[in-house]
Structure formats: structure tokens, C-alpha cells
Design a protein around this motif. Structure first.
Motif, PDB file in Angstrom:
ATOM      1  N   GLU A   1      -9.876 -29.909  35.827  1.00 48.02           N
ATOM      2  CA  GLU A   1      -9.498 -28.387  35.960  1.00 48.02           C
ATOM      3  C   GLU A   1      -9.601 -27.563  36.996  1.00 48.02           C
ATOM      4  O   GLU A   1     -10.899 -28.420  37.794  1.00 48.02           O
ATOM      5  CB  GLU A   1     -11.247 -27.708  35.415  1.00 48.02           C
ATOM      6  N   PHE A   2      -8.858 -26.903  37.920  1.00 48.33           N
ATOM      7  CA  PHE A   2      -8.888 -26.867  39.034  1.00 48.33           C
ATOM      8  C   PHE A   2      -9.205 -25.772  39.043  1.00 48.33           C
ATOM      9  O   PHE A   2      -8.916 -24.458  38.533  1.00 48.33           O
ATOM     10  CB  PHE A   2      -7.076 -26.996  39.222  1.00 48.33           C
ATOM     11  N   THR A   3     -10.159 -25.132  41.129  1.00 49.66           N
ATOM     12  CA  THR A   3     -10.429 -23.591  41.076  1.00 49.66           C
ATOM     13  C   THR A   3      -9.472 -23.448  41.966  1.00 49.66           C
ATOM     14  O   THR A   3      -9.501 -22.196  41.809  1.00 49.66           O
ATOM     15  CB  THR A   3     -11.286 -24.339  41.682  1.00 49.66           C
ATOM     16  N   GLN A   4      -8.693 -23.307  42.029  1.00 51.36           N
ATOM     17  CA  GLN A   4      -6.928 -23.186  42.887  1.00 51.36           C
ATOM     18  C   GLN A   4      -5.387 -23.353  42.591  1.00 51.36           C
ATOM     19  O   GLN A   4      -6.159 -25.139  42.931  1.00 51.36           O
ATOM     20  CB  GLN A   4      -7.865 -23.292  44.531  1.00 51.36           C
ATOM     21  N   ALA A   5      -5.390 -22.598  42.461  1.00 52.82           N
ATOM     22  CA  ALA A   5      -3.875 -23.734  42.137  1.00 52.82           C
ATOM     23  C   ALA A   5      -2.893 -23.788  43.138  1.00 52.82           C
ATOM     24  O   ALA A   5      -2.995 -23.314  44.891  1.00 52.82           O
ATOM     25  CB  ALA A   5      -3.051 -22.445  41.484  1.00 52.82           C
ATOM     26  N   PRO A   6      -1.895 -25.072  43.633  1.00 51.60           N
ATOM     27  CA  PRO A   6      -1.429 -25.112  44.991  1.00 51.60           C
ATOM     28  C   PRO A   6      -0.474 -23.807  46.080  1.00 51.60           C
ATOM     29  O   PRO A   6      -0.480 -22.986  45.228  1.00 51.60           O
ATOM     30  CB  PRO A   6      -0.058 -26.106  44.923  1.00 51.60           C
ATOM     31  N   VAL A   7      -1.353 -23.796  47.160  1.00 48.29           N
ATOM     32  CA  VAL A   7      -0.988 -22.506  47.612  1.00 48.29           C
ATOM     33  C   VAL A   7      -0.013 -23.230  48.961  1.00 48.29           C
ATOM     34  O   VAL A   7      -1.065 -24.333  49.494  1.00 48.29           O
ATOM     35  CB  VAL A   7      -2.105 -21.724  48.240  1.00 48.29           C
ATOM     36  N   GLU A   8       0.464 -23.110  50.073  1.00 48.86           N
ATOM     37  CA  GLU A   8       1.500 -23.301  50.945  1.00 48.86           C
ATOM     38  C   GLU A   8       0.530 -22.727  52.070  1.00 48.86           C
ATOM     39  O   GLU A   8       0.846 -21.248  52.360  1.00 48.86           O
ATOM     40  CB  GLU A   8       2.478 -22.811  50.920  1.00 48.86           C
ATOM     41  N   ARG A   9      -0.045 -23.128  53.017  1.00 53.50           N
ATOM     42  CA  ARG A   9      -0.595 -22.974  54.379  1.00 53.50           C
ATOM     43  C   ARG A   9      -0.763 -23.434  54.857  1.00 53.50           C
ATOM     44  O   ARG A   9      -1.352 -24.403  54.916  1.00 53.50           O
ATOM     45  CB  ARG A   9      -2.087 -22.468  53.543  1.00 53.50           C
ATOM     46  N   TYR A  10      -0.704 -23.183  56.161  1.00 50.64           N
ATOM     47  CA  TYR A  10      -1.308 -24.512  57.375  1.00 50.64           C
ATOM     48  C   TYR A  10       0.139 -24.976  57.923  1.00 50.64           C
ATOM     49  O   TYR A  10      -0.182 -26.390  58.129  1.00 50.64           O
ATOM     50  CB  TYR A  10      -2.377 -24.528  57.530  1.00 50.64           C
TER      51      TYR A  10
END
Length: 143
Positions: free
Chosen positions: A104-113
Motif C-alpha cells: 500500500e503506497f502513501t505516494q504514487a511516483p512523482v518526478e522531482r529533484y
């Protein structure tokens, strides 16, 4: 004189539950699983990472008294512990694979840094950041 970190420990509420999560869902392998009375030394390793172990430890005797063990369990369940970082080659593909395996993920993949990251928790509440390994730039590759 040589120094090396061999084991980093996590507090878990149930060692069998944690073992199933880390082995069956994340694909880690058991390194050590030994008991001494009620105390259990349980460590796992990430695939392809020899040497370094992740300890899955239950707060309680002989290290902690009952009140301290309860406080630690509550802090972990609330996500109060600092997150660990799992480096992967492809964050989005790993997200899909682990989500299909029941993580169970708390955050989907995000592009940053300059990379991609996602977040999840283990069954005890320990937070993880899954971060895609950055590709070397031409200047870094020449070093």
C-alpha cells in the motif's frame, strides 16, 4: 581500523507479519532468524545486496520494559520514525509491481529533484521512500 554498518534495525509490531511483507512483497531474503527464549534476532537483505542487513525487531524485553515497548510501537504506527530509502532502477515499474503484490503506497511516483520517487509503509507503519537511481550525466560518467 575498519568500520562498517552491518545491520540497521526497524521496530515492528509483529515479526512474522514483517517477515512476510519484506520477503513475499518486497522480495528481500532472510539472512538470520534465531531465537533465544522470547527474543528473536531476525534480519533480511535486499536482493543483490550482500553484507548489509535490515533488522526486524520487536520492542520489548530484554532491551525495553513494557511501557517503553508500547511507546515505541505507538510511535512507529503513527509514522514518527524517519523513512528508509529503497533505491530502484525504475520507480514507476517497481511501483506497479509492488502495488500488484499488495504493497500500500502513501505516494504514487512523482518526478522531482532530477529523479522519480514514491512512498509506502510496512505493516507496522515504518515509512519508506522508493527512489529511482539517477542516470549519470556525461560529466559524472567521465569522472
Amino acid at each position: 581500523m575498519t568500520h562498517a554498518i552491518d545491520v540497521v534495525g526497524l521496530y515492528v509490531r509483529d515479526q512474522d507479519e514483517a517477515l512476510a511483507f519484506y520477503v513475499e512483497r518486497l522480495g528481500f531474503k532472510v539472512h538470520t532468524d534465531v531465537r533465544n527464549g522470547d527474543y528473536r534476532w531476525l534480519t533480511v537483505q535486499a536482493p543483490g545486496q550482500a553484507g548489509f542487513q535490515l533488522g526486524l525487531f520487536k520492542p520489548g524485553p530484554p532491551v525495553h520494559d513494557a511501557a517503553t515497548a508500547r511507546a515505541l510501537d505507538e510511535a512507529v504506527a503513527k509514522g514518527a520514525m524517519p523513512p528508509l530509502v529503497l533505491r530502484v532502477d525504475d520507480c514507476r515499474a517497481s511501483y506497479e509491481r509492488l502495488q500488484a503484490a499488495g504493497v500500500e503506497f502513501t505516494q504514487a511516483p512523482v518526478e522531482r529533484y532530477g529523479s522519480v520517487d514514491a512512498g509506502f509503509r510496512d505493516p507496522s507503519g515504518n515509512g519508506w521512500k522508493m527512489i529511482q537511481a539517477r542516470a549519470a550525466t556525461p560529466a559524472e560518467g567521465a569522472a
